[in-house]
Design an enzyme around this catalytic site. Structure first.
Site, PDB file in Angstrom:
ATOM      1  N   LYS A  98       0.037  -1.995  -1.848  1.00 49.47           N
ATOM      2  CA  LYS A  98       1.501  -2.104  -1.653  1.00 49.47           C
ATOM      3  C   LYS A  98       2.001  -3.528  -1.704  1.00 49.47           C
ATOM      4  O   LYS A  98       3.125  -3.791  -2.127  1.00 49.47           O
ATOM      5  CB  LYS A  98       1.937  -1.425  -0.350  1.00 49.47           C
ATOM      6  CG  LYS A  98       1.114  -1.774   0.886  1.00 49.47           C
ATOM      7  CD  LYS A  98      -0.042  -0.818   1.026  1.00 49.47           C
ATOM      8  CE  LYS A  98      -1.136  -1.330   1.922  1.00 49.47           C
ATOM      9  NZ  LYS A  98      -1.583  -0.417   2.916  1.00 49.47           N
TER      10      LYS A  98
ATOM     11  N   VAL B 261       1.948   3.945  -0.291  1.00 49.19           N
ATOM     12  CA  VAL B 261       2.952   4.238   0.742  1.00 49.19           C
ATOM     13  C   VAL B 261       2.550   5.489   1.520  1.00 49.19           C
ATOM     14  O   VAL B 261       2.391   6.567   0.944  1.00 49.19           O
ATOM     15  CB  VAL B 261       4.355   4.443   0.126  1.00 49.19           C
ATOM     16  CG1 VAL B 261       5.379   4.726   1.220  1.00 49.19           C
ATOM     17  CG2 VAL B 261       4.777   3.220  -0.681  1.00 49.19           C
TER      18      VAL B 261
ATOM     19  N   GLY C 146      -0.170   6.510   3.025  1.00 50.51           N
ATOM     20  CA  GLY C 146      -1.509   7.100   2.895  1.00 50.51           C
ATOM     21  C   GLY C 146      -1.515   8.420   2.145  1.00 50.51           C
ATOM     22  O   GLY C 146      -1.162   8.490   0.976  1.00 50.51           O
TER      23      GLY C 146
ATOM     24  N   GLY D 283     -11.038   1.733  10.038  1.00 47.58           N
ATOM     25  CA  GLY D 283     -10.696   1.446   8.634  1.00 47.58           C
ATOM     26  C   GLY D 283      -9.202   1.470   8.353  1.00 47.58           C
ATOM     27  O   GLY D 283      -8.795   1.589   7.200  1.00 47.58           O
TER      28      GLY D 283
ATOM     29  N   LYS E   5       6.143  -1.285   2.129  1.00 46.75           N
ATOM     30  CA  LYS E   5       6.355   0.143   1.859  1.00 46.75           C
ATOM     31  C   LYS E   5       7.851   0.481   1.811  1.00 46.75           C
ATOM     32  O   LYS E   5       8.291   1.289   0.983  1.00 46.75           O
ATOM     33  CB  LYS E   5       5.629   0.976   2.918  1.00 46.75           C
ATOM     34  CG  LYS E   5       4.106   0.817   2.841  1.00 46.75           C
ATOM     35  CD  LYS E   5       3.404   1.308   4.082  1.00 46.75           C
ATOM     36  CE  LYS E   5       1.883   1.195   3.971  1.00 46.75           C
ATOM     37  NZ  LYS E   5       1.176   1.413   5.232  1.00 46.75           N
TER      38      LYS E   5
ATOM     39  N   GLY F 210      -6.698   5.149   6.357  1.00 49.28           N
ATOM     40  CA  GLY F 210      -8.089   5.587   6.461  1.00 49.28           C
ATOM     41  C   GLY F 210      -8.611   6.069   5.114  1.00 49.28           C
ATOM     42  O   GLY F 210      -7.838   6.317   4.173  1.00 49.28           O
TER      43      GLY F 210
END
Ligand code: NAP
Ligand code: HSE
Length: 430
Positions: free
Chosen positions: A106, A133, A135, A188, A206, A303
């Site tokens: 992003k 954006v 996930g 993560g 985002k 993640g």
């Protein structure tokens, strides 16, 4: 069965390994849904580092740029990160070499998306960034397809998994900021530079991308008014709860046909509102379209699995022969909006001051609000603390951003402050 699609993956961290893992687990499913996905080559910084996935039989390139030149790579996946440097070079070179590119980056898109997409259009290739954006939430394809017949006036939500995880865990478990930050890193969720998450910059990236796609306006990352969660304390969470609110980091963009307003700020959200119930690393995006009304999408925002799911959605779309326009229209058709002035932006506010317990302090504080024509909704002075200071918590009626900035500047200059005052927005709608 369709011909195999050959990908080259640059970056084998959280997201890159997530992509390899899904391809290895779901090879038959992906092949049945369109075409087999073959990993032709990968590149990472340190090939001696242990990985969670098997790289047996996969070529490793020491120089990521080799993926752009490789004749056996159809789509380059840029999963390194960073707004410039090797990530940008790789995307530019891949496009120049006539390769499709999928990225989760992003920062790169918010800063250089216009130029990169224009280059991709000229080259007749796709630059896709669904994973950049929110996930695993398919918000970009929703804007491009599902709500494309609408004039969208507002898009907002919880867009950073790390910050939402930190705020939720601090509140639910009474743990301190640094402790929870370490846990987010282990899971993560964090960017390579955690300041991008905590200071709201990742959310601002985002917001800028969402605004361009939702409103058809040119990317304006520099126009996002941005504040992160560093100053939010457990005490604020407690006071917010007493008022019937929960603190969330909200990204917001609105467009009235002329003025574009984009902001990121910690905001008090009513406990009864849907966004208050979005916890942990989950994200939620709300948009308002003139025909469809309100739409909310919720899902995991960070993640390995959720992000890799979005990366592979782009890969599969390209494999199916789809050639989506990243911003929903040709980049040259995006319009230049005017940035909204502070006087046009109205919100209610929560302020907390930590001041010495002396006569006349409350009068000083209320005089500053009166001078700026800010109407106070409630003011509470909490019990005296061991250092002989008190916490004063104020909520205001709707006021404009310019007046509130002037009030905050005057409040910050008060000699009775034991600590700098903090100011958060209050939302009624979400
Ligand atoms: P990460 O875990 O830090 O992984 C970055 C990878 O890039 C590492 O494998 C690293 O190699 C590799 N790398 C660094 N420099 C390189 C170079 N010069 N050549 C080749 N490889 C190089 O980052 P991540 O979390 O996977 O994030 C990757 C991208 O996805 C970023 O743009 C991020 O903003 C975005 N994203 C992340 C998430 C998330 O939840 N993590 C979600 C959405 C989007 P080594 O492993 O050898 O050090
Ligand atoms: N660091 C980002 C987050 C990753 O926590 O939301 C997903 O974009």
């Amino acid at each position: 069965m369709a011909q195999a699609v050959r990908i080259g993956i640059a970056g084998l961290g959280t997201v890159g390994q997530g992509v390899v893992s899904i391809i290895q687990q779901h090879s038959a499913l992906l092949a049945a849904r369109h075409a087999p996905i073959e990993i032709a080559a990968v590149s990472m910084r340190d090939r001696s580092k242990a990985r969670k996935v098997s790289l047996e039989g996969i070529r490793i390139e020491d120089d990521a740029l080799a993926l752009a030149d490789a004749s056996d790579v159809d789509i380059v996946l840029e999963l390194i990160g960073g707004e410039d440097g090797i990530a940008r070079q790789l995307v530019e070179r891949s496009i120049a070499q006539g390769k499709h590119v999928v990225t989760a980056n992003k920062a790169l898109i918010a800063h250089h998306g216009d130029a990169l997409v224009a280059h991709a259009e000229t080259q007749g290739v796709v630059l896709a960034f669904e994973a950049a954006v929110a996930g695993g939430i398919p918000i970009l394809s929703t804007l491009r397809h599902g709500t494309c017949a609408n004039q969208i006036s507002r898009i907002s939500g919880i867009l950073n998994g790390t910050c939402n995880f930190i705020l939720t865990t601090m509140e639910q478990e009474g743990r301190d900021f640094d402790d929870v930050l370490n846990e987010a890193e282990a899971l993560g969720y964090l960017e390579a530079d955690p300041a991008l998450d905590i200071d709201g910059i990742d959310t601002a990236h985002k917001v800028a991308i969402l605004a361009a796609l939702a409103f058809g306006t040119r990317l304006d990352y520099a126009g996002v008014d941005c504040e992160g969660i560093r100053n939010v304390t457990l005490r604020d969470m407690h006071y917010a709860a007493e008022f019937g609110y929960r603190i969330k980091l909200l990204g917001m963009a609105s467009f009235d046909g002329r003025y574009l307003h984009q902001s990121v700020r910690p905001t008090l959200v009513p406990l009864s509102a849907p966004l208050a119930g979005v916890s942990g690393a989950f994200n939620a995006v709300q948009l308002h379209g003139d025909a469809v009304g309100d739409v909310t999408l919720e899902g995991r925002g960070a993640g390995a699995g959720p992000t890799a799911s979005a990366v592979l959605a782009d890969v599969m779309a390209i494999a199916r022969g789809e050639r989506p326009q990243p911003f929903g229209m040709a980049v040259g058709a995006l319009i230049q909006a005017d940035r909204s002035a502070g006087a046009l932006q109205k919100s209610a506010y929560y302020l907390r001051l930590n001041v010495r317990d002396e006569p006349g302090v409350l009068a000083e504080i209320t005089r500053i609000f009166a001078n700026e024509h800010i109407s106070v909704r409630a003011i509470t002075q909490h019990e005296i603390m061991p250092d002989n200071t008190v916490q004063v918590v104020v909520s205001t009626h709707h006021t404009d951003d310019t007046s509130m900035r002037a009030a905050m500047s005057a409040l910050s200059a008060l000699p009775v402050n034991a600590n700098p005052p903090i100011c958060l927005g209050i939302s009624e709608g979400e």
